[in-house]
Design a protein around this motif. Sequence first.
Motif, PDB file in Angstrom:
ATOM      1  N   VAL A 116       0.838  -1.202   0.000  1.00 14.10           N
ATOM      2  CA  VAL A 116       0.000   0.000   0.000  1.00 14.10           C
ATOM      3  C   VAL A 116       0.872   1.250   0.000  1.00 14.10           C
ATOM      4  CG1 VAL A 116      -1.715   1.323   1.298  1.00 14.10           C
ATOM      5  CG2 VAL A 116      -1.933  -1.160   1.115  1.00 14.10           C
ATOM      6  N   ALA A 117       1.946   1.237   0.813  1.00 15.58           N
ATOM      7  CA  ALA A 117       2.853   2.391   0.843  1.00 15.58           C
ATOM      8  C   ALA A 117       3.475   2.621  -0.530  1.00 15.58           C
ATOM      9  CB  ALA A 117       3.939   2.178   1.896  1.00 15.58           C
ATOM     10  N   ALA A 118       3.868   1.546  -1.192  1.00 18.87           N
ATOM     11  CA  ALA A 118       4.462   1.682  -2.526  1.00 18.87           C
ATOM     12  C   ALA A 118       3.462   2.284  -3.516  1.00 18.87           C
ATOM     13  CB  ALA A 118       4.945   0.318  -3.014  1.00 18.87           C
ATOM     14  N   ALA A 319      -5.312   3.953   3.219  1.00 21.07           N
ATOM     15  CA  ALA A 319      -5.583   3.576   1.827  1.00 21.07           C
ATOM     16  C   ALA A 319      -6.972   4.048   1.412  1.00 21.07           C
ATOM     17  CB  ALA A 319      -5.467   2.066   1.672  1.00 21.07           C
ATOM     18  N   LEU A 320      -7.936   3.856   2.298  1.00 22.83           N
ATOM     19  CA  LEU A 320      -9.301   4.290   1.996  1.00 22.83           C
ATOM     20  C   LEU A 320      -9.366   5.810   1.836  1.00 22.83           C
ATOM     21  CD1 LEU A 320     -12.306   3.635   1.703  1.00 22.83           C
ATOM     22  CD2 LEU A 320     -12.506   3.818   4.201  1.00 22.83           C
ATOM     23  N   LEU A 321      -8.673   6.541   2.731  1.00 24.80           N
ATOM     24  CA  LEU A 321      -8.673   8.005   2.635  1.00 24.80           C
ATOM     25  C   LEU A 321      -8.107   8.472   1.302  1.00 24.80           C
ATOM     26  CD1 LEU A 321      -9.009  10.840   3.867  1.00 24.80           C
ATOM     27  CD2 LEU A 321      -6.725  10.570   4.861  1.00 24.80           C
ATOM     28  N   VAL A 322      -6.982   7.897   0.881  1.00 26.48           N
ATOM     29  CA  VAL A 322      -6.349   8.303  -0.378  1.00 26.48           C
ATOM     30  C   VAL A 322      -7.249   7.972  -1.564  1.00 26.48           C
ATOM     31  CG1 VAL A 322      -4.407   7.841  -1.923  1.00 26.48           C
ATOM     32  CG2 VAL A 322      -4.008   8.180   0.516  1.00 26.48           C
ATOM     33  N   CYS A 323      -7.972   6.854  -1.466  1.00 27.67           N
ATOM     34  CA  CYS A 323      -8.868   6.479  -2.569  1.00 27.67           C
ATOM     35  C   CYS A 323     -10.066   7.416  -2.672  1.00 27.67           C
ATOM     36  CB  CYS A 323      -9.365   5.046  -2.384  1.00 27.67           C
ATOM     37  SG  CYS A 323      -8.093   3.803  -2.698  1.00 27.67           S
ATOM     38  N   LEU A 324     -10.478   7.991  -1.549  1.00 29.68           N
ATOM     39  CA  LEU A 324     -11.695   8.796  -1.553  1.00 29.68           C
ATOM     40  C   LEU A 324     -11.437  10.276  -1.828  1.00 29.68           C
ATOM     41  CD1 LEU A 324     -13.743   7.254   1.394  1.00 29.68           C
ATOM     42  CD2 LEU A 324     -13.819   6.696  -1.040  1.00 29.68           C
ATOM     43  N   ILE A 325     -10.304  10.799  -1.415  1.00 27.36           N
ATOM     44  CA  ILE A 325     -10.050  12.218  -1.677  1.00 27.36           C
ATOM     45  C   ILE A 325      -9.785  12.407  -3.174  1.00 27.36           C
ATOM     46  CG2 ILE A 325      -9.164  12.629   0.643  1.00 27.36           C
ATOM     47  CD1 ILE A 325      -6.353  12.558  -0.442  1.00 27.36           C
ATOM     48  N   PRO A 326     -10.024  13.612  -3.712  1.00 29.92           N
ATOM     49  CA  PRO A 326      -9.938  13.827  -5.170  1.00 29.92           C
ATOM     50  C   PRO A 326      -8.500  13.896  -5.681  1.00 29.92           C
ATOM     51  CG  PRO A 326     -10.511  15.875  -4.063  1.00 29.92           C
ATOM     52  CD  PRO A 326     -10.518  14.816  -3.001  1.00 29.92           C
ATOM     53  N   THR A 327      -7.803  12.754  -5.595  1.00 29.05           N
ATOM     54  CA  THR A 327      -6.407  12.727  -6.028  1.00 29.05           C
ATOM     55  C   THR A 327      -6.263  12.868  -7.543  1.00 29.05           C
ATOM     56  OG1 THR A 327      -6.570  10.316  -6.031  1.00 29.05           O
ATOM     57  CG2 THR A 327      -5.600  11.342  -4.085  1.00 29.05           C
ATOM     58  N   VAL A 686      -8.891  -3.420  -1.036  1.00 32.14           N
ATOM     59  CA  VAL A 686      -8.205  -2.170  -0.698  1.00 32.14           C
ATOM     60  C   VAL A 686      -6.987  -1.972  -1.585  1.00 32.14           C
ATOM     61  CG1 VAL A 686      -6.886  -0.982   1.092  1.00 32.14           C
ATOM     62  CG2 VAL A 686      -9.043  -2.100   1.665  1.00 32.14           C
ATOM     63  N   LEU A 687      -6.182  -3.022  -1.725  1.00 32.11           N
ATOM     64  CA  LEU A 687      -4.968  -2.898  -2.541  1.00 32.11           C
ATOM     65  C   LEU A 687      -5.318  -2.627  -4.007  1.00 32.11           C
ATOM     66  CD1 LEU A 687      -1.906  -2.992  -2.598  1.00 32.11           C
ATOM     67  CD2 LEU A 687      -2.032  -5.476  -2.946  1.00 32.11           C
ATOM     68  N   SER A 688      -6.351  -3.289  -4.511  1.00 33.92           N
ATOM     69  CA  SER A 688      -6.768  -3.060  -5.909  1.00 33.92           C
ATOM     70  C   SER A 688      -7.227  -1.620  -6.107  1.00 33.92           C
ATOM     71  CB  SER A 688      -7.898  -4.021  -6.277  1.00 33.92           C
ATOM     72  OG  SER A 688      -7.476  -5.361  -6.180  1.00 33.92           O
ATOM     73  N   ALA A 689      -7.942  -1.081  -5.128  1.00 35.56           N
ATOM     74  CA  ALA A 689      -8.423   0.302  -5.231  1.00 35.56           C
ATOM     75  C   ALA A 689      -7.261   1.289  -5.208  1.00 35.56           C
ATOM     76  CB  ALA A 689      -9.395   0.608  -4.096  1.00 35.56           C
ATOM     77  N   VAL A 690      -6.259   1.020  -4.373  1.00 38.19           N
ATOM     78  CA  VAL A 690      -5.103   1.920  -4.302  1.00 38.19           C
ATOM     79  C   VAL A 690      -4.316   1.876  -5.612  1.00 38.19           C
ATOM     80  CG1 VAL A 690      -2.930   2.381  -3.112  1.00 38.19           C
ATOM     81  CG2 VAL A 690      -4.939   1.767  -1.798  1.00 38.19           C
ATOM     82  N   ILE A 691      -4.150   0.675  -6.148  1.00 36.63           N
ATOM     83  CA  ILE A 691      -3.441   0.555  -7.434  1.00 36.63           C
ATOM     84  C   ILE A 691      -4.213   1.292  -8.530  1.00 36.63           C
ATOM     85  CG2 ILE A 691      -2.702  -1.061  -9.218  1.00 36.63           C
ATOM     86  CD1 ILE A 691      -2.179  -3.108  -7.005  1.00 36.63           C
ATOM     87  N   TRP A 739     -12.120  -4.293 -10.353  1.00 40.11           N
ATOM     88  CA  TRP A 739     -12.411  -5.717 -10.573  1.00 40.11           C
ATOM     89  C   TRP A 739     -11.290  -6.384 -11.374  1.00 40.11           C
ATOM     90  CZ3 TRP A 739     -13.268  -7.964 -15.440  1.00 40.11           C
ATOM     91  CH2 TRP A 739     -13.628  -9.314 -15.416  1.00 40.11           C
ATOM     92  N   ALA A 740     -10.801  -5.702 -12.451  1.00 38.72           N
ATOM     93  CA  ALA A 740      -9.742  -6.289 -13.279  1.00 38.72           C
ATOM     94  C   ALA A 740      -8.443  -6.422 -12.492  1.00 38.72           C
ATOM     95  CB  ALA A 740      -9.521  -5.425 -14.518  1.00 38.72           C
ATOM     96  N   ILE A 741      -8.108  -5.412 -11.696  1.00 42.26           N
ATOM     97  CA  ILE A 741      -6.868  -5.471 -10.916  1.00 42.26           C
ATOM     98  C   ILE A 741      -6.966  -6.554  -9.847  1.00 42.26           C
ATOM     99  CG2 ILE A 741      -5.395  -4.168  -9.318  1.00 42.26           C
ATOM    100  CD1 ILE A 741      -6.169  -1.634 -10.892  1.00 42.26           C
ATOM    101  N   ASP A 742      -8.152  -6.708  -9.253  1.00 43.08           N
ATOM    102  CA  ASP A 742      -8.343  -7.721  -8.201  1.00 43.08           C
ATOM    103  C   ASP A 742      -8.098  -9.133  -8.726  1.00 43.08           C
ATOM    104  OD1 ASP A 742      -9.495  -8.261  -5.370  1.00 43.08           O
ATOM    105  OD2 ASP A 742     -10.674  -9.582  -6.683  1.00 43.08           O
TER     106      ASP A 742
END
Length: 751
Positions: A116-118, A319-327, A686-691, A739-742
């Motif tokens: 996740v950090a990576a 991870a959830l915070l980074v996925c939700l904020i408008p990055t 979570v990891l798929s969403a971060v990627i 879904w594809a990354i998962d």
Amino acid sequence: MSSAYSMAGVGSVGSVCSADSAGFEDAPAQGSPAQDGPASTPAGDGGPGKRSVSFGAMLAAALPGALRKFDPRAMWHNPVMFIVWVGAAFLTLVGIAQIFDMEMRQGEPIYFTWLVAACLWATVLFANLAESVAEGRGKAQADALRKTRTTTPARRVVGYDETADPDARGPEHGEGPSYIEEIPSSDLRLGDVVVVAEGDLIPGDGDIISGIASVDESAITGESAPVIRESGGDRSAVTGGTRVLSDRIVMRITQKPGESFVDKMIALVEGANRQKTPNEIALNVLLSSLTIIFLVVVLSLNAQAGAVGASVSLTVLLALLVCLIPTTIGALLSAIGIAGMDRLVQRNVLATSGRAIEAAGDVTTLLLDKTGTITYGNRQASAFHPLPGVEQSALVRAAALSSLADSTPEGQSIVALAERMGVHVGEVPGAQPVAFTAETRMSGLDLPGGERIRKGATSAIEAWIAAEGATVEQGVIDAMRDRVDAVSRQGGTPLVVAEQAADRAMRVLGVVQLKDVVKEGLRERFDDLRAMGIRTVMVTGDNPLTAKAIAKEAGVDDFIAEAKPEDKLAYIKAEQAKGQLVAMTGDGTNDAPALAQSDVGVAMNSGTSAAKEAGNMVDLDSDPTKLIDIVRIGKQLLITRGALTTFSIANDIAKYFAIIPAMFMDRFPGLSALNIMGLHSSLSAVLSAVIFNAVIIVALIPLALKGVDYRAESGERLLGRNLKVYGLGGIVAPFVGIWAIDLFVRLIPGL
């Protein structure tokens, strides 16, 4: 405005990225003004830094700059990405601590925190890459421009006397009241007078005060064709680093060292002086507010989970915070703005402020000079209108004879039209030509037998008749004026032809119609502007009848006839008082007040220094029609920013509903029914969403750089299209992408 601008076109449009021209298929690159040489080189040829580069090569070239931006002193300027940077740094420390403290893992594999950090570090890297790619696209052009800024010898005139030639008194030896000394160009100061001869580099920005010369401006514009620069007109400005190809000029330096036009352009293309526009600042405030809202949501989510006996690890929360904020938009916002300025630079337009580009996108009134912008500027003979009782052949012959001594394009076109009609005239032995002058506004021929023929403006012919003491029947005068009015109503320029017999009897033969041809395709482009809600206003010095006819033919919404500089300024102020944003072009000192008053003032590079200082954009190609494309680029920038903001926010909402059920389905099996994508586990979700959150930034960099394809539509339709394409796309993309990354992430042992 000078009639020197005689060709339509967008000008030289080199492209660093071949995608740059998207959305401008109806505005092909054409030549610079005819007086300035032949058509420009094709896009991608010629000019400094104008070459196609693959997207992969652009990313590789931008990587060093992106790595330098990891400095937190640079990151904090982007609040959204700074939070991601802090989260990545924090998880890195947590990952190190987990190596020594097994309890900190909370049942998660040790490598989960590191993965996740990576991904968070990759998100920061991709955001920096987007900005670095946008900034780096002008590097080649900046390097080429910097070469023109090297110190060159300058021949400065000491004790300059405007009434005498500084070269006429042995200046190299310091003789006479003024003389020339050779100094480095870096020693020149504001107001210095220098002499530049054939083959010399122009040592600095200035205005020609004496002489005329052919100048090679390819180092600045990318155009190989030389241009004419001369004193006393609207083409007197010259740029340091360009070369005089012929003749000799005396010029006065108008810029201080380090503040030349080339210096300003280098700063622009490198992004050194680029400041955030009010629109960007407001959007940053919005993104920061959304970030705070999602931060509260994530913290409350952890509290709610704890209330029912479920715990959520720090890794998952971050991870959830980074996925939700408008990055997504946070990462691309700077790139969009820089790319907008770069698109102007690639079309040889220098914008001295980002506000000008945004204002161009919001322009509601467009002032366009008639001559050289709407029309070609070279009036051509189109018809002969004989008066009652006069044979057309007699009128054609007299008009052709009276034009033999007329060297103007109008006069030569009369001879050419007569020849096409079968009337050929040659030199008449013993005849005395009467050349056209601005004072008499007539030309003609005095034949050996005493017959005299004149052709000119209506008032000039009437004055000639009166001066000769001749009389013409009132019916003939009325018929002549009817013909003149009819030609004017059609948008033409009438020239009256009269002859005086040897016995002094005067006879008016008819009227020659000159027509200033409206450029092809302008009506359609004005229709596009009208669809955007932009009013087009033609500015001309013609009489109201002629102006009305040309305005109707060109398809503009309004016109200002017999316009003086103060008329332009008054019109702009009146429009702005109604809440309108106004854009206009200009090249002369008399245009400077209106350029300064307008919201978007585009000065011609060939114009005076006063005009260039007053405007907030400079067109290096000196093509007034480019104002239309500047407006399109401005609108494309705003539309791109709006589209990607819509996509980013929709993306964040979709990610929330995509991963929240999967996060808690291990602890609350009933939530499995909401896991519609069938994600493998909470950790893989979570990891798929971060990627996905990191990869989508890279995927959108090309779109941020080239801009969303622009269509001439109303604001309501554009908003509707953006919501359908980018809003719906922003909702669907996370479901499909996660879904594809998962499918691959689930193969990692322990997830």
